[in-house]
Scaffold this motif. Sequence first.
Motif, PDB file in Angstrom:
ATOM      1  N   GLY A  56       0.847  -1.204   0.000  1.00  0.00           N
ATOM      2  CA  GLY A  56       0.000   0.000   0.000  1.00  0.00           C
ATOM      3  C   GLY A  56       0.870   1.237   0.000  1.00  0.00           C
ATOM      4  O   GLY A  56       1.721   1.413  -0.868  1.00  0.00           O
ATOM      5  N   ILE A  57       0.695   2.113   1.030  1.00  0.00           N
ATOM      6  CA  ILE A  57       1.570   3.292   1.111  1.00  0.00           C
ATOM      7  C   ILE A  57       2.742   3.041   2.064  1.00  0.00           C
ATOM      8  O   ILE A  57       3.524   3.945   2.354  1.00  0.00           O
ATOM      9  CB  ILE A  57       0.811   4.581   1.518  1.00  0.00           C
ATOM     10  N   GLY A  58       2.837   1.814   2.582  1.00  0.00           N
ATOM     11  CA  GLY A  58       4.051   1.439   3.315  1.00  0.00           C
ATOM     12  C   GLY A  58       3.991   1.455   4.831  1.00  0.00           C
ATOM     13  O   GLY A  58       5.033   1.471   5.485  1.00  0.00           O
ATOM     14  N   VAL A  59       2.788   1.415   5.409  1.00  0.00           N
ATOM     15  CA  VAL A  59       2.706   1.485   6.883  1.00  0.00           C
ATOM     16  C   VAL A  59       3.429   0.326   7.583  1.00  0.00           C
ATOM     17  O   VAL A  59       4.158   0.545   8.554  1.00  0.00           O
ATOM     18  CB  VAL A  59       1.256   1.514   7.436  1.00  0.00           C
ATOM     19  N   LEU A  60       3.190  -0.897   7.077  1.00  0.00           N
ATOM     20  CA  LEU A  60       3.847  -2.052   7.700  1.00  0.00           C
ATOM     21  C   LEU A  60       5.303  -2.135   7.266  1.00  0.00           C
ATOM     22  O   LEU A  60       6.189  -2.528   8.037  1.00  0.00           O
ATOM     23  CB  LEU A  60       3.129  -3.356   7.304  1.00  0.00           C
ATOM     24  N   THR A  61       5.541  -1.752   6.019  1.00  0.00           N
ATOM     25  CA  THR A  61       6.898  -1.822   5.446  1.00  0.00           C
ATOM     26  C   THR A  61       7.878  -0.991   6.276  1.00  0.00           C
ATOM     27  O   THR A  61       8.974  -1.461   6.626  1.00  0.00           O
ATOM     28  CB  THR A  61       6.886  -1.276   4.001  1.00  0.00           C
ATOM     29  N   ALA A  62       7.488   0.258   6.559  1.00  0.00           N
ATOM     30  CA  ALA A  62       8.373   1.166   7.297  1.00  0.00           C
ATOM     31  C   ALA A  62       8.667   0.615   8.687  1.00  0.00           C
ATOM     32  O   ALA A  62       9.807   0.629   9.156  1.00  0.00           O
ATOM     33  CB  ALA A  62       7.728   2.551   7.402  1.00  0.00           C
ATOM     34  N   GLU A  63       7.636   0.065   9.310  1.00  0.00           N
ATOM     35  CA  GLU A  63       7.801  -0.478  10.659  1.00  0.00           C
ATOM     36  C   GLU A  63       8.714  -1.709  10.627  1.00  0.00           C
ATOM     37  O   GLU A  63       9.617  -1.852  11.459  1.00  0.00           O
ATOM     38  CB  GLU A  63       6.407  -0.834  11.197  1.00  0.00           C
ATOM     39  N   ALA A  64       8.491  -2.591   9.635  1.00  0.00           N
ATOM     40  CA  ALA A  64       9.322  -3.805   9.512  1.00  0.00           C
ATOM     41  C   ALA A  64      10.774  -3.426   9.241  1.00  0.00           C
ATOM     42  O   ALA A  64      11.706  -4.057   9.749  1.00  0.00           O
ATOM     43  CB  ALA A  64       8.789  -4.697   8.387  1.00  0.00           C
ATOM     44  N   ALA A  65      10.975  -2.362   8.446  1.00  0.00           N
ATOM     45  CA  ALA A  65      12.333  -1.945   8.073  1.00  0.00           C
ATOM     46  C   ALA A  65      13.146  -1.470   9.275  1.00  0.00           C
ATOM     47  O   ALA A  65      14.375  -1.485   9.258  1.00  0.00           O
ATOM     48  CB  ALA A  65      12.262  -0.834   7.015  1.00  0.00           C
ATOM     49  N   GLU A  85       8.279   5.141  -3.004  1.00  0.00           N
ATOM     50  CA  GLU A  85       9.652   5.680  -3.069  1.00  0.00           C
ATOM     51  C   GLU A  85       9.793   6.839  -2.101  1.00  0.00           C
ATOM     52  O   GLU A  85      10.823   7.019  -1.450  1.00  0.00           O
ATOM     53  CB  GLU A  85       9.959   6.149  -4.498  1.00  0.00           C
ATOM     54  N   GLU A  86       8.723   7.608  -1.985  1.00  0.00           N
ATOM     55  CA  GLU A  86       8.747   8.765  -1.102  1.00  0.00           C
ATOM     56  C   GLU A  86       8.611   8.343   0.368  1.00  0.00           C
ATOM     57  O   GLU A  86       9.419   8.729   1.210  1.00  0.00           O
ATOM     58  CB  GLU A  86       7.563   9.652  -1.482  1.00  0.00           C
ATOM     59  N   THR A  87       7.600   7.504   0.650  1.00  0.00           N
ATOM     60  CA  THR A  87       7.338   7.179   2.060  1.00  0.00           C
ATOM     61  C   THR A  87       8.426   6.288   2.664  1.00  0.00           C
ATOM     62  O   THR A  87       8.619   6.283   3.873  1.00  0.00           O
ATOM     63  CB  THR A  87       5.969   6.467   2.232  1.00  0.00           C
ATOM     64  N   LEU A  88       9.125   5.533   1.798  1.00  0.00           N
ATOM     65  CA  LEU A  88      10.140   4.601   2.314  1.00  0.00           C
ATOM     66  C   LEU A  88      11.558   5.070   1.990  1.00  0.00           C
ATOM     67  O   LEU A  88      12.522   4.318   2.172  1.00  0.00           O
ATOM     68  CB  LEU A  88       9.906   3.189   1.745  1.00  0.00           C
ATOM     69  N   GLY A  89      11.658   6.315   1.516  1.00  0.00           N
ATOM     70  CA  GLY A  89      12.959   6.870   1.104  1.00  0.00           C
ATOM     71  C   GLY A  89      14.022   6.791   2.191  1.00  0.00           C
ATOM     72  O   GLY A  89      15.215   6.671   1.899  1.00  0.00           O
ATOM     73  N   ALA A  90      13.583   6.840   3.446  1.00  0.00           N
ATOM     74  CA  ALA A  90      14.549   6.859   4.551  1.00  0.00           C
ATOM     75  C   ALA A  90      15.066   5.458   4.894  1.00  0.00           C
ATOM     76  O   ALA A  90      15.886   5.306   5.796  1.00  0.00           O
ATOM     77  CB  ALA A  90      13.883   7.475   5.782  1.00  0.00           C
ATOM     78  N   TYR A  91      14.564   4.431   4.186  1.00  0.00           N
ATOM     79  CA  TYR A  91      14.957   3.055   4.527  1.00  0.00           C
ATOM     80  C   TYR A  91      15.730   2.393   3.385  1.00  0.00           C
ATOM     81  O   TYR A  91      15.130   1.849   2.464  1.00  0.00           O
ATOM     82  CB  TYR A  91      13.719   2.218   4.870  1.00  0.00           C
ATOM     83  N   PRO A  92      17.054   2.436   3.448  1.00  0.00           N
ATOM     84  CA  PRO A  92      17.848   1.844   2.370  1.00  0.00           C
ATOM     85  C   PRO A  92      17.720   0.319   2.311  1.00  0.00           C
ATOM     86  O   PRO A  92      18.108  -0.294   1.311  1.00  0.00           O
ATOM     87  CB  PRO A  92      19.290   2.254   2.720  1.00  0.00           C
ATOM     88  N   ASN A  93      17.179  -0.288   3.364  1.00  0.00           N
ATOM     89  CA  ASN A  93      17.056  -1.760   3.380  1.00  0.00           C
ATOM     90  C   ASN A  93      15.734  -2.260   2.790  1.00  0.00           C
ATOM     91  O   ASN A  93      15.369  -3.407   2.965  1.00  0.00           O
ATOM     92  CB  ASN A  93      17.249  -2.300   4.810  1.00  0.00           C
TER      93      ASN A  93
END
Length: 286
Positions: A56-65, A85-93
Amino acid sequence: MKLYAPSTIREIREKHGFRLSKSLGQNFLTDKNIIDRIIESSDIGEEDLVVEIGPGIGVLTAEAAEYAGKVVAVEIDRNLIPILEETLGAYPNVTVINQDVLKTDLTGVVERYRGNGGVKIIGNLPYYITTPIIMKILEDRVPADSITIMMQKEVADRIKAAPGSKTYGALSVAVQYYCTISQVAAVPKEVFVPQPKVDSSVLRLDIRKEHPVELIDEKMFFVCIKSGFGQRRKTLLNSLTGAAGLSKDAVREVLNAADIDPVRRAETLSLEEFAAIANHMTRHIK
Ligand code: SAM
């Protein structure tokens, strides 16, 4: 940025001209507690690979990262890619793959990205393909340790149902054959934007390292389950007749050998009883 806040979802939609797709099952999570429960119960270690289905817009992704060594998220909607790309930009992993998960070689993804730790699959699944996604992961034997996923409550109830209950069926037996199951959370429909019609549940499926029953031929086990539940109101003697080309007399012999009353119905059979029938069927046709 609080990705889970309804105001953020609104801002993102306006900024990117993004339109939520009902047909892709886009119901975004807005409850931080539920997000935390999913991440905590997936037990993510710093060397683990997390594969997320439908970010989606990355809610779980950011937390998992925050916890994982690597996160790979598979999202079908190409309109979400610039947003991610924008919402997860801070997560290089994090790596996002723009693909239909049902057409994705998940074993290949795991082999390519796994580190020294485990492999955890997570997701708030698109409800229109919940069962195909789960069965694909299990039947393809994707080398993962666990699958922690949100799904509609009704499917979760079917997955964890015990023999004899109304919701016990082919899906229950199949998933219980591959996994042990625990319920993580009951989730009311009010925590999604837009709100779906039904409530949800989060289940954790731990993929078994060893199968719970011994089978001579695994395919026969699934033939048995399919035939048994294909006509669930019929007695086993009738529902299994024709399965693997067996005549009624042959089925009677098989059930006798397996010590199962032929007037019972599939919905009363345990995993072990299905296995016994399947093994006697295999012996019978050899
Ligand atoms: N993870 C986000 C959340 O919790 O807010 C979104 C969950 S939403 C229920 C399901 C997501 O799966 C959507 O982003 C949708 O576009 C995506 N999706 C739908 N069908 C898909 C498919 N076949 N393959 C990959 N992603 C899919």
